[in-house]
Write a protein that holds these residues in place. Structure first.
Motif, PDB file in Angstrom:
ATOM      1  N   ALA A 115       0.835  -1.201   0.000  1.00  0.00           N
ATOM      2  CA  ALA A 115       0.000   0.000   0.000  1.00  0.00           C
ATOM      3  C   ALA A 115       0.867   1.247   0.000  1.00  0.00           C
ATOM      4  CB  ALA A 115      -0.932  -0.003   1.204  1.00  0.00           C
ATOM      5  N   LEU A 343      -7.329  -8.459   1.172  1.00  0.00           N
ATOM      6  CA  LEU A 343      -8.488  -7.637   0.837  1.00  0.00           C
ATOM      7  C   LEU A 343      -9.474  -7.501   1.999  1.00  0.00           C
ATOM      8  CD1 LEU A 343      -9.296  -8.756  -2.838  1.00  0.00           C
ATOM      9  CD2 LEU A 343      -7.942  -6.800  -2.054  1.00  0.00           C
ATOM     10  N   LYS A 348      -7.263  -3.468   5.063  1.00  0.00           N
ATOM     11  CA  LYS A 348      -7.472  -2.305   4.208  1.00  0.00           C
ATOM     12  C   LYS A 348      -7.592  -1.024   5.027  1.00  0.00           C
ATOM     13  CE  LYS A 348      -7.087  -3.801   0.113  1.00  0.00           C
ATOM     14  NZ  LYS A 348      -5.980  -3.288  -0.721  1.00  0.00           N
ATOM     15  N   GLU A 351      -4.079  -0.153   5.830  1.00  0.00           N
ATOM     16  CA  GLU A 351      -3.420   0.363   4.633  1.00  0.00           C
ATOM     17  C   GLU A 351      -3.843   1.803   4.361  1.00  0.00           C
ATOM     18  OE1 GLU A 351      -4.153  -2.204   1.349  1.00  0.00           O
ATOM     19  OE2 GLU A 351      -2.717  -3.729   2.001  1.00  0.00           O
ATOM     20  N   HIS A 352      -5.119   2.090   4.555  1.00  0.00           N
ATOM     21  CA  HIS A 352      -5.603   3.461   4.360  1.00  0.00           C
ATOM     22  C   HIS A 352      -4.914   4.417   5.320  1.00  0.00           C
ATOM     23  CE1 HIS A 352      -8.315   6.846   5.431  1.00  0.00           C
ATOM     24  NE2 HIS A 352      -8.397   6.938   4.126  1.00  0.00           N
TER      25      HIS A 352
END
Length: 436
Positions: A115, A343, A348, A351-352
């Motif tokens: 990421a 996923l 996620k 990762e954001h």
């Protein structure tokens, strides 16, 4: 015993310097130079799958690189001892060279895993992009040794041998070449345009033939050491990362069964998923992974190849062949891990968060050092003096952007988070804290 597999062209260094006075082989020197750098040590606090520092037993980029190196050396030993050849003890793939390549293969990866790599590529889209493999080459050739005496440049890289430099080159297409071919900014798998002379030197000045156009076709053209590293990386990625995912609770029997049903994958006894489910049920995942690693190593063999470099070096005279059944299993396990673990909303979200931290750091450092603007009318010095001096001396905005990107990519997960907090969180940090 001299290894006839390599010639003077393979061990040549870009500077022209020789290692004749050293008791080590040129490839041992390459390995040792990587192993003892701060750049390599920083991998201990960079994300592999789960954020580094979350728990002590999860793999980081460092432990992953060590595992890849062990698997790579084991593949070399297996290939040398195969009764069907074509290698012999004095004509064999150098294990020290493969170890150096494997230890280095993730040096250029930024904080927060893939990421972070995607974020930096997006932020650098107007300045030639960012790619982990290209950044590894940049470190080895331009950045990894930071100081020299006298009139020599401040940053000169580690002066790798040709075989070592070529061994880390998983991709051999330039950013502009891929952009010209697709009409869009490349997402990954490229070298920086300014690295064209390193690529040219690694290829000995030989142009790529028409049958190797930029992109995936050219990416398949790898030295045998790079091929070994690539399969060792796939082996570790598809097996060892599974172990972490099970331990973290992301891969459970119910999730695997549901994924198998959705994708039409067999999960009965004797199938890869069946074996994994049985190992989870018996709490024997690590032994399963260990046996599978041995299977993946012994699934390799060599076959002869003829190409535009095969007359120059044995490094391009052979192709690594992987048993198709084992290769399919590796692909299956990677797909399982990607769709169920990578996923997942939990990863996620992290990762954001990492992406946002990198973006905000880029915005403030870009304003101050890439564009040379003041912040609220003030000349805040946010980086160490030597870093600022190097950025200021860059010839243009692209050069300044690349150096700011170097700074961000070199951060560990923890250092990036601390720097973010120090710059943007009012209740964090003190006057005694230092950034540089």
């Amino acid at each position: 015993m001299r290894n006839r597999f390599y010639n003077a062209w393979d061990i040549e260094r870009q500077s022209g310097r020789t290692d004749e006075a050293d008791y080590r082989s040129p490839f041992q020197i390459d390995r040792d130079r990587v192993l003892h750098t701060p750049t390599f040590r920083r991998l201990q606090n960079k994300t592999q799958v789960f954020w580094s520092g979350e728990y002590d037993f999860y793999r980081t980029r460092l432990t992953h690189s060590l595992e890849v190196a062990q698997i790579g050396k084991a593949i070399c030993h297996w290939l040398e001892t195969r009764p069907d050849g074509p290698l012999e003890p004095d004509h064999t793939i150098d294990q020290d060279l493969v170890e150096a390549v494997c230890l280095s293969h993730d040096l250029g990866h930024p904080p927060f895993g893939h990421a972070g790599e995607r974020t930096l590529n997006f932020l650098m889209r107007g300045h030639g992009g960012f790619e982990g493999n290209a950044q590894t080459l940049r470190l080895l050739t331009d950045r990894i040794f930071s100081a020299r005496a006298g009139s020599e440049p401040a940053r000169v890289g580690m002066d790798p041998t040709r075989a070592f430099m070529d061994g880390v080159l998983k991709y051999k297409s330039l950013w502009t070449e891929l952009k010209a071919a697709t009409g869009t900014d490349p997402e990954h798998h490229f070298l920086y345009d300014e690295q064209h002379h390193h690529l040219d030197w690694a290829m000995g000045g030989n142009d790529f033939p028409l049958e190797l156009p930029p992109g995936s076709v050219r990416d398949g053209f790898k030295s045998i050491e790079c091929q070994v590293m690539d399969w060792a990386d796939d082996t570790a990625y598809s097996l060892n990362d599974l172990s972490d995912s099970v331990r973290a609770g992301f891969l459970t029997i119910s999730k695997i069964e549901a994924w198998a049903e959705t994708n039409g994958v067999e999960k009965g006894e004797g199938t890869p998923l069946g074996d994994l489910i049985r190992a989870i049920r018996r709490k024997r995942v690590d032994p399963l992974v260990g046996r599978r690693i041995g299977t993946y190593i012994q699934a390799t063999s060599l076959e002869s190849d003829v190409n535009f470099l095969s007359a120059l070096t044995n490094r391009y005279r052979y192709r690594l062949v992987i048993d198709p059944v084992v290769k399919a299993e590796s692909k299956l396990f990677k797909k399982l891990a990607f769709e169920v673990v990578f996923l997942s909303p939990q990863l996620k979200q992290l990762e954001h968060k990492g992406s946002r931290m990198l973006r905000q750091l880029w915005e403030v450092l870009g304003q101050r050092y890439v564009r040379g603007e003041t912040i609220d009318g003030q000349d805040f010095q946010l980086l160490a003096a030597d870093t600022v001096a190097e950025i200021t001396a860059a010839p243009d905005e692209n050069g300044r952007a690349r150096l700011v990107c170097d700074f961000l990519a070199g951060m560990t997960d923890g250092y990036a988070a601390r720097t973010y907090k120090r710059l943007f969180m009012p209740d964090f940090g003190s006057i005694g804290d230092l950034i540089g």
